[in-house]
Design a protein around this motif. Structure first.
Motif, short mmCIF file in Angstrom:
data_model
loop_
_atom_site.label_atom_id
_atom_site.label_comp_id
_atom_site.label_asym_id
_atom_site.label_seq_id
_atom_site.Cartn_x
_atom_site.Cartn_y
_atom_site.Cartn_z
N ARG A 88 0.84 -1.19 0.00
CA ARG A 88 0.00 0.00 0.00
C ARG A 88 0.89 1.25 0.00
O ARG A 88 1.85 1.34 0.76
N VAL A 89 0.58 2.19 -0.86
CA VAL A 89 1.35 3.42 -0.97
C VAL A 89 0.40 4.61 -0.96
O VAL A 89 -0.82 4.46 -1.00
N LEU A 90 0.99 5.81 -0.89
CA LEU A 90 0.21 7.04 -0.86
C LEU A 90 0.54 7.89 -2.09
O LEU A 90 1.72 8.05 -2.44
N ILE A 91 -0.48 8.42 -2.71
CA ILE A 91 -0.32 9.27 -3.88
C ILE A 91 -1.06 10.57 -3.63
O ILE A 91 -2.02 10.61 -2.85
N GLY A 92 -0.62 11.67 -4.24
CA GLY A 92 -1.14 12.98 -3.90
C GLY A 92 -2.05 13.60 -4.94
O GLY A 92 -2.09 13.19 -6.10
N ARG A 93 -2.75 14.61 -4.48
CA ARG A 93 -3.56 15.45 -5.38
C ARG A 93 -3.69 16.85 -4.78
O ARG A 93 -3.36 17.07 -3.62
N ASP A 94 -4.11 17.79 -5.60
CA ASP A 94 -4.36 19.18 -5.17
C ASP A 94 -3.14 19.85 -4.53
O ASP A 94 -3.22 20.42 -3.43
N PRO A 95 -1.97 19.83 -5.21
CA PRO A 95 -0.80 20.49 -4.63
C PRO A 95 -0.90 22.01 -4.72
O PRO A 95 -1.36 22.56 -5.73
N GLU A 154 -4.63 6.59 -0.16
CA GLU A 154 -4.01 5.27 -0.21
C GLU A 154 -4.41 4.52 -1.47
O GLU A 154 -5.57 4.56 -1.90
N THR A 155 -3.44 3.83 -2.07
CA THR A 155 -3.72 2.93 -3.19
C THR A 155 -2.72 1.79 -3.14
O THR A 155 -1.88 1.73 -2.24
N ASP A 156 -2.81 0.87 -4.10
CA ASP A 156 -1.83 -0.22 -4.13
C ASP A 156 -0.70 0.12 -5.09
O ASP A 156 -0.86 0.93 -6.01
N PHE A 157 0.45 -0.51 -4.85
CA PHE A 157 1.62 -0.21 -5.66
C PHE A 157 1.40 -0.58 -7.12
O PHE A 157 1.93 0.08 -8.02
N ALA A 158 0.62 -1.62 -7.37
CA ALA A 158 0.36 -2.04 -8.75
C ALA A 158 -0.32 -0.92 -9.54
O ALA A 158 0.04 -0.66 -10.70
N SER A 159 -1.29 -0.27 -8.92
CA SER A 159 -1.98 0.83 -9.60
C SER A 159 -1.04 2.02 -9.81
O SER A 159 -1.04 2.66 -10.88
N PHE A 160 -0.24 2.32 -8.79
CA PHE A 160 0.74 3.41 -8.91
C PHE A 160 1.72 3.11 -10.05
O PHE A 160 2.04 3.98 -10.87
N LEU A 161 2.22 1.87 -10.10
CA LEU A 161 3.21 1.50 -11.11
C LEU A 161 2.63 1.59 -12.52
O LEU A 161 3.28 2.10 -13.44
N ALA A 162 1.39 1.12 -12.68
CA ALA A 162 0.75 1.21 -14.00
C ALA A 162 0.56 2.66 -14.41
O ALA A 162 0.81 3.04 -15.57
N TRP A 163 0.10 3.49 -13.48
CA TRP A 163 -0.07 4.92 -13.76
C TRP A 163 1.25 5.52 -14.23
O TRP A 163 1.30 6.28 -15.20
N ARG A 164 2.34 5.18 -13.56
CA ARG A 164 3.65 5.69 -13.94
C ARG A 164 4.10 5.15 -15.30
O ARG A 164 4.52 5.91 -16.18
N ASP A 165 3.98 3.84 -15.48
CA ASP A 165 4.48 3.21 -16.70
C ASP A 165 3.67 3.57 -17.93
O ASP A 165 4.18 3.53 -19.05
N TRP A 166 2.40 3.91 -17.73
CA TRP A 166 1.53 4.24 -18.86
C TRP A 166 1.50 5.73 -19.18
O TRP A 166 0.63 6.21 -19.90
N GLY A 167 2.46 6.47 -18.64
CA GLY A 167 2.57 7.88 -18.98
C GLY A 167 1.67 8.80 -18.21
O GLY A 167 1.29 9.87 -18.70
N PHE A 168 1.31 8.42 -16.97
CA PHE A 168 0.55 9.28 -16.06
C PHE A 168 -0.81 9.71 -16.65
O PHE A 168 -1.07 10.90 -16.83
N PRO A 169 -1.67 8.74 -17.00
CA PRO A 169 -2.94 9.08 -17.66
C PRO A 169 -3.89 9.92 -16.81
O PRO A 169 -4.69 10.68 -17.37
N ASP A 170 -3.85 9.79 -15.49
CA ASP A 170 -4.69 10.63 -14.63
C ASP A 170 -3.88 11.85 -14.21
O ASP A 170 -3.01 11.77 -13.35
N LYS A 171 -4.17 12.97 -14.84
CA LYS A 171 -3.41 14.20 -14.58
C LYS A 171 -3.80 14.88 -13.27
O LYS A 171 -3.16 15.86 -12.87
N ALA A 172 -4.83 14.37 -12.59
CA ALA A 172 -5.29 15.00 -11.36
C ALA A 172 -4.46 14.60 -10.15
O ALA A 172 -4.60 15.18 -9.08
#
Length: 234
Positions: free
Chosen positions: A49-56, A69-87
């Motif tokens: 489980r990892v933490l990711i941010g929004r509204d900086p 909180e989210t899982d590392f798998a989701s974080f890794l996919a978001w990173r590897d796929w070019g950050f599709p969720d810009k929020a």
């Protein structure tokens, strides 16, 4: 690519909230398949489980954001796929270890890690161990990551009072300079001796940076931008 923007801040206001991540929910099956493939490449990857941010927000000397909180798998996919969720953004702390002779001390990530071969300061994606009283404790995270990766403790360095908030696209690195009492070569030898004693060290080695000629393409842009600014100020 837009050049990183560096803000000097003294206050971190990082609240942790429970919230859903539509990206992780809507692409769950794809994410699971992607992580299974990455685990075949690097079996030691763990879906914690990892933490990711929004509204900086940067407001004068204060950096504020919310984390969830989210899982590392989701974080890794978001990173590897070019950050599709810009929020959302990847916001983490880094300890810029600086030796007494001015060298910055960086680690080379081991082949079994998700960032194999990359060179940067001790750091890690925030996780639930970094949450205190409903807030993300970045100073504590930095101390923990440095000890886990290098064996150095808070007694080995003097931390500057402020942070360098380096905004580089979807990554926001919160970097604090930590001054060591020993020169670069001695620090490298000490850390590498510690790595040799670990069964599965996160780092494969230590890289010293005395000047711009020691920067490499394997360093993230937020790291090189920070170091270049530091050398320019000398």
């Amino acid at each position: 690519m837009t050049a990183p923007i560096i803000h000097r801040v003294t206050t971190l206001d990082l609240i942790v909230r429970s919230q859903a991540w539509p990206f992780a929910q809507e692409r769950h099956a794809e994410i699971a398949a992607h992580f299974a493939e990455k685990q075949r490449e690097r079996p030691k990857l763990w879906n914690g489980r990892v933490l990711i941010g929004r509204d900086p927000v940067v407001d004068q000397d204060r950096f504020a954001a919310s984390y969830f909180e989210t899982d590392f798998a989701s974080f890794l996919a978001w990173r590897d796929w070019g950050f599709p969720d810009k929020a959302v953004f990847n916001g983490f702390g880094m300890g810029a270890l600086r030796a007494s002779d001015g060298a910055f001390v960086l680690g080379v990530m081991g082949e079994h890690t998700a960032n194999a071969g990359r060179i940067y300061f001790p750091s890690g994606t925030p996780d639930l161990d970094d949450v205190k009283d409903g807030a993300l404790d970045i100073p504590g995270s930095v101390v923990r990551e440095i000890e886990e990766e290098t064996g150095l403790t808070a007694a080995d360095y003097q931390a500057e009072a402020h942070w360098h908030c380096v905004v580089s696209g979807p990554a926001i690195a919160l970097i604090r300079v930590l001054d060591l009492k020993l020169p670069g070569d001695a620090i490298r030898d000490r850390i590498e001796a510690n790595l040799a004693a670990q069964e599965h060290p996160e780092l494969a080695g230590i890289h010293l940076v005395y000047g711009s000629g020691d920067l490499t393409p394997t360093m993230p842009r937020f790291v090189t931008a920070f170091i270049e600014q530091q050398f320019a100020a000398r």
